[in-house]
Design a protein around this motif. Sequence first.
Motif, PDB file in Angstrom:
ATOM      1  N   THR A   1       0.828  -1.203   0.000  1.00  0.00           N
ATOM      2  CA  THR A   1       0.000   0.000   0.000  1.00  0.00           C
ATOM      3  C   THR A   1       0.869   1.263   0.000  1.00  0.00           C
ATOM      4  OG1 THR A   1      -1.654  -1.235   1.214  1.00  0.00           O
ATOM      5  CG2 THR A   1      -1.929   1.147   1.154  1.00  0.00           C
ATOM      6  N   CYS A   2       1.728   1.397   1.036  1.00  0.00           N
ATOM      7  CA  CYS A   2       2.547   2.616   1.131  1.00  0.00           C
ATOM      8  C   CYS A   2       3.489   2.722  -0.060  1.00  0.00           C
ATOM      9  CB  CYS A   2       3.381   2.615   2.411  1.00  0.00           C
ATOM     10  SG  CYS A   2       2.429   2.441   3.911  1.00  0.00           S
ATOM     11  N   MET A   3       4.260   1.636  -0.249  1.00  0.00           N
ATOM     12  CA  MET A   3       5.335   1.711  -1.234  1.00  0.00           C
ATOM     13  C   MET A   3       4.823   1.629  -2.670  1.00  0.00           C
ATOM     14  SD  MET A   3       7.684   2.123   0.948  1.00  0.00           S
ATOM     15  CE  MET A   3       9.226   2.082   0.063  1.00  0.00           C
ATOM     16  N   LYS A   4       3.506   1.331  -2.830  1.00  0.00           N
ATOM     17  CA  LYS A   4       2.952   1.312  -4.179  1.00  0.00           C
ATOM     18  C   LYS A   4       3.033   2.724  -4.764  1.00  0.00           C
ATOM     19  CE  LYS A   4      -1.382   0.386  -6.520  1.00  0.00           C
ATOM     20  NZ  LYS A   4      -2.506   1.259  -6.153  1.00  0.00           N
ATOM     21  N   CYS A   5       2.576   3.686  -3.985  1.00  0.00           N
ATOM     22  CA  CYS A   5       2.702   5.077  -4.435  1.00  0.00           C
ATOM     23  C   CYS A   5       4.105   5.606  -4.176  1.00  0.00           C
ATOM     24  CB  CYS A   5       1.692   5.959  -3.721  1.00  0.00           C
ATOM     25  SG  CYS A   5       0.000   5.600  -4.148  1.00  0.00           S
ATOM     26  N   HIS A   6       4.537   5.477  -2.917  1.00  0.00           N
ATOM     27  CA  HIS A   6       5.853   6.020  -2.555  1.00  0.00           C
ATOM     28  C   HIS A   6       6.922   4.990  -2.883  1.00  0.00           C
ATOM     29  CE1 HIS A   6       3.841   9.331  -0.581  1.00  0.00           C
ATOM     30  NE2 HIS A   6       3.110   8.476   0.110  1.00  0.00           N
ATOM     31  N   SER A   7       7.097   4.727  -4.160  1.00  0.00           N
ATOM     32  CA  SER A   7       8.042   3.677  -4.552  1.00  0.00           C
ATOM     33  C   SER A   7       9.484   4.175  -4.488  1.00  0.00           C
ATOM     34  CB  SER A   7       7.718   3.214  -5.969  1.00  0.00           C
ATOM     35  OG  SER A   7       7.713   4.335  -6.826  1.00  0.00           O
ATOM     36  N   ASN A   8       9.651   5.445  -4.159  1.00  0.00           N
ATOM     37  CA  ASN A   8      11.001   6.022  -4.141  1.00  0.00           C
ATOM     38  C   ASN A   8      11.518   6.110  -2.710  1.00  0.00           C
ATOM     39  OD1 ASN A   8       8.989   7.805  -3.529  1.00  0.00           O
ATOM     40  ND2 ASN A   8       9.988   9.580  -4.450  1.00  0.00           N
TER      41      ASN A   8
ATOM     42  N   LYS B   1      14.415   5.958  -1.407  1.00  0.00           N
ATOM     43  CA  LYS B   1      15.591   6.813  -1.190  1.00  0.00           C
ATOM     44  C   LYS B   1      15.208   8.284  -1.110  1.00  0.00           C
ATOM     45  CE  LYS B   1      19.497   4.093  -2.744  1.00  0.00           C
ATOM     46  NZ  LYS B   1      18.962   3.092  -3.717  1.00  0.00           N
ATOM     47  N   LYS B   2      14.320   8.710  -2.031  1.00  0.00           N
ATOM     48  CA  LYS B   2      13.979  10.129  -2.048  1.00  0.00           C
ATOM     49  C   LYS B   2      12.846  10.445  -1.075  1.00  0.00           C
ATOM     50  CE  LYS B   2      15.343  13.370  -3.963  1.00  0.00           C
ATOM     51  NZ  LYS B   2      16.377  14.250  -3.380  1.00  0.00           N
ATOM     52  N   PHE B   3      12.051   9.449  -0.722  1.00  0.00           N
ATOM     53  CA  PHE B   3      10.895   9.746   0.129  1.00  0.00           C
ATOM     54  C   PHE B   3      11.179   9.446   1.600  1.00  0.00           C
ATOM     55  CE2 PHE B   3       6.724   8.894   2.042  1.00  0.00           C
ATOM     56  CZ  PHE B   3       6.131  10.110   1.784  1.00  0.00           C
ATOM     57  N   CYS B   4      11.643   8.246   1.895  1.00  0.00           N
ATOM     58  CA  CYS B   4      11.870   7.862   3.302  1.00  0.00           C
ATOM     59  C   CYS B   4      13.217   8.370   3.799  1.00  0.00           C
ATOM     60  CB  CYS B   4      11.840   6.353   3.484  1.00  0.00           C
ATOM     61  SG  CYS B   4      10.355   5.559   2.873  1.00  0.00           S
ATOM     62  N   ASP B   5      14.270   7.921   3.079  1.00  0.00           N
ATOM     63  CA  ASP B   5      15.630   8.100   3.603  1.00  0.00           C
ATOM     64  C   ASP B   5      16.049   9.564   3.687  1.00  0.00           C
ATOM     65  OD1 ASP B   5      15.518   5.450   3.576  1.00  0.00           O
ATOM     66  OD2 ASP B   5      16.890   5.121   1.898  1.00  0.00           O
ATOM     67  N   GLU B   6      15.506  10.378   2.780  1.00  0.00           N
ATOM     68  CA  GLU B   6      15.907  11.779   2.726  1.00  0.00           C
ATOM     69  C   GLU B   6      15.833  12.450   4.112  1.00  0.00           C
ATOM     70  OE1 GLU B   6      16.850  12.877  -0.251  1.00  0.00           O
ATOM     71  OE2 GLU B   6      16.914  15.050  -0.034  1.00  0.00           O
ATOM     72  N   CYS B   7      14.672  12.346   4.758  1.00  0.00           N
ATOM     73  CA  CYS B   7      14.502  12.983   6.067  1.00  0.00           C
ATOM     74  C   CYS B   7      15.083  12.124   7.189  1.00  0.00           C
ATOM     75  CB  CYS B   7      13.028  13.233   6.359  1.00  0.00           C
ATOM     76  SG  CYS B   7      12.277  14.409   5.244  1.00  0.00           S
ATOM     77  N   HIS B   8      14.922  10.801   7.080  1.00  0.00           N
ATOM     78  CA  HIS B   8      15.421   9.927   8.153  1.00  0.00           C
ATOM     79  C   HIS B   8      16.919  10.060   8.304  1.00  0.00           C
ATOM     80  CE1 HIS B   8      11.667   7.121   7.843  1.00  0.00           C
ATOM     81  NE2 HIS B   8      11.447   8.182   8.580  1.00  0.00           N
ATOM     82  N   ASN B   9      17.641  10.130   7.185  1.00  0.00           N
ATOM     83  CA  ASN B   9      19.090  10.288   7.278  1.00  0.00           C
ATOM     84  C   ASN B   9      19.451  11.641   7.854  1.00  0.00           C
ATOM     85  OD1 ASN B   9      19.491   7.792   6.200  1.00  0.00           O
ATOM     86  ND2 ASN B   9      19.937   8.524   4.127  1.00  0.00           N
ATOM     87  N   TYR B  10      18.711  12.665   7.440  1.00  0.00           N
ATOM     88  CA  TYR B  10      18.994  14.028   7.899  1.00  0.00           C
ATOM     89  C   TYR B  10      18.884  14.121   9.412  1.00  0.00           C
ATOM     90  CZ  TYR B  10      18.704  19.168   7.951  1.00  0.00           C
ATOM     91  OH  TYR B  10      18.918  20.501   8.178  1.00  0.00           O
ATOM     92  N   THR B  11      17.869  13.444   9.994  1.00  0.00           N
ATOM     93  CA  THR B  11      17.661  13.557  11.433  1.00  0.00           C
ATOM     94  C   THR B  11      18.151  12.314  12.176  1.00  0.00           C
ATOM     95  OG1 THR B  11      15.428  12.732  11.087  1.00  0.00           O
ATOM     96  CG2 THR B  11      15.688  15.097  11.236  1.00  0.00           C
TER      97      THR B  11
ATOM     98  N   HIS C   1      11.059  -6.320   6.318  1.00  0.00           N
ATOM     99  CA  HIS C   1      10.596  -6.118   4.947  1.00  0.00           C
ATOM    100  C   HIS C   1      11.771  -6.121   3.971  1.00  0.00           C
ATOM    101  CE1 HIS C   1       6.371  -5.276   5.698  1.00  0.00           C
ATOM    102  NE2 HIS C   1       6.752  -4.646   6.785  1.00  0.00           N
ATOM    103  N   ILE C   2      11.425  -6.454   2.735  1.00  0.00           N
ATOM    104  CA  ILE C   2      12.445  -6.457   1.692  1.00  0.00           C
ATOM    105  C   ILE C   2      12.582  -5.040   1.152  1.00  0.00           C
ATOM    106  CG2 ILE C   2      13.049  -7.342  -0.588  1.00  0.00           C
ATOM    107  CD1 ILE C   2      11.271  -9.817   0.278  1.00  0.00           C
ATOM    108  N   VAL C   3      13.797  -4.550   1.154  1.00  0.00           N
ATOM    109  CA  VAL C   3      14.037  -3.199   0.658  1.00  0.00           C
ATOM    110  C   VAL C   3      13.715  -3.165  -0.832  1.00  0.00           C
ATOM    111  CG1 VAL C   3      15.745  -1.359   0.426  1.00  0.00           C
ATOM    112  CG2 VAL C   3      15.875  -2.949   2.350  1.00  0.00           C
ATOM    113  N   PRO C   4      12.860  -2.230  -1.260  1.00  0.00           N
ATOM    114  CA  PRO C   4      12.512  -2.180  -2.677  1.00  0.00           C
ATOM    115  C   PRO C   4      13.727  -1.846  -3.543  1.00  0.00           C
ATOM    116  CG  PRO C   4      11.689  -0.249  -1.530  1.00  0.00           C
ATOM    117  CD  PRO C   4      12.217  -1.178  -0.485  1.00  0.00           C
ATOM    118  N   LYS C   5      13.770  -2.510  -4.694  1.00  0.00           N
ATOM    119  CA  LYS C   5      14.874  -2.213  -5.630  1.00  0.00           C
ATOM    120  C   LYS C   5      14.515  -0.956  -6.395  1.00  0.00           C
ATOM    121  CE  LYS C   5      17.115  -6.616  -6.334  1.00  0.00           C
ATOM    122  NZ  LYS C   5      16.158  -7.566  -5.733  1.00  0.00           N
ATOM    123  N   GLU C   6      15.452  -0.026  -6.418  1.00  0.00           N
ATOM    124  CA  GLU C   6      15.187   1.230  -7.111  1.00  0.00           C
ATOM    125  C   GLU C   6      16.206   1.452  -8.190  1.00  0.00           C
ATOM    126  OE1 GLU C   6      14.318   4.876  -4.869  1.00  0.00           O
ATOM    127  OE2 GLU C   6      14.424   3.545  -3.140  1.00  0.00           O
TER     128      GLU C   6
END
Lengths: 330, 134
Positions: B97-104, B106-116, B126-131
């Motif tokens: 459900t989530c990753m169907k739309c937010h398939s990115n 790296k740009k959607f999750c990791d961007e802010c998580h890495n920053y903070t 979960h299996i990390v989606p291949k991008e």
Amino acid sequence: MGLLFSFFAVTALIVIVFIGVQAAHLHYLFGVIIPYAAFLTFIIGIIYRVVKWGRIPVPFRIPTTAGQEKSLPWIKHNKIDNPFTSLGVIVRMALEVLLFRSLFRNTKTELRDGPKLSYGSTKWLWLGGLAFHWTFLIILIRHFRLFLEPVPIPIEILEALDGFFQVGAPVLYITDLIFLGAVTFLFLRRVIIPQIRYISLAADYFPLFLIGAIGGSGVLMRYFLKTDVVGIKQLTMGLITFSPVVPQGIGIIFYIHLLLVSALFAYFPMSKLMHMAGVFLSPTRNLANNNRAVRHVNPWNYPVKVHTYEEYEDDFRDKMKAVGIPVEKE
Amino acid sequence: MYNAGKIIIGLLIFVGLVAFPFVYSGGKATAKPDPKVDTPEILKLAENERKCVEPKAYMKGEHMVLLNDWRDWVVRDDNTIYTATDGKKYTMSLQNTCMKCHSNKKKFCDECHNYTAVKPYCWDCHIVPKEKET
């Protein structure tokens, strides 16, 4: 009296944020100017206090000791509790600063039926103090994820360990629980034990309330009220890089937390919290007990004019020889 | 000053510690994260249908709580349907459900998580989606 005063002082700080940020929209004042001013007060104040202490002459060594002084070879010397060398002093200081060894020796006195005076060991203050200070340090270090970019690995490891039990999301930090528990304990101790309540002043309650409110607002912000962490890091990184920005949409709880922390920083140098620096300058802890081996000259002694025996002999040598008194130099 | 050497060394250590964050960042402004919601799946949707299971403001603050609840409801309670506050029903699934739309990721999750420096443990199981690198 002191208790109520401190409580209302901290409440007033929180009310000020509501007026200043929510009503008057002074985001720049509360987000940038006050934190900078508080931080400068903290650094300059601490240096000023320490230099002021440093200008006071070091007294004759009166180390409080809990062990046998270095003495005759067949008497066992306690090298840490009654150090003779600098190394021993360093070990003693490290144990004092890191493990609060003096508090470990805390005793309680009770007048029991009889009447009978009795003494006993009591470790609660030591344990509470240790929990409080260490969790405070870990929480402080953890906050550097908001002040460093990229975030160094040791801080990430510390954070992972702190959230080790992976309770809920955002992950519950163990230190948050212990910290709030320890602050509550230290406060209740002051209120419940009559002797301690008697000697407690506003200067004792205020830091406790302030630190408790800082912990409380932090916990509220992280677990319950949620605010824009990315925006907060932009603000903190702006402060760190001297190019301050105040992003929109950071919740009021953050400004409350920030003003309370600023108040703590600014209050630090003019309060009992200076024991952070003062512990290193405690004469009874940081001086080796070598009074019998090293001569102590009072620093405030003025130069005394002395007339040595050699000079005396030079003055009266002829006369001494004449009456047959032996002289050292012919 | 008495014992000036020792006291000055102590003060230098203190100043060094408090100056460390300033020195570490070197006064350079750091890039702020810029999460992207422009995946093909989202762009395919009509403008007025481009919304998450809950409103954006709620998702921004509470997405971790929601995901944690979803995990508990699915894994422990065998309940796989989420009824959103607007009445729409969704299958509770991070990957479907989530990753169907937010398939990115790296740009959607990791961007802010890495920053903070947030390390969510979603991808422990979960299996990390291949991008594709773009």
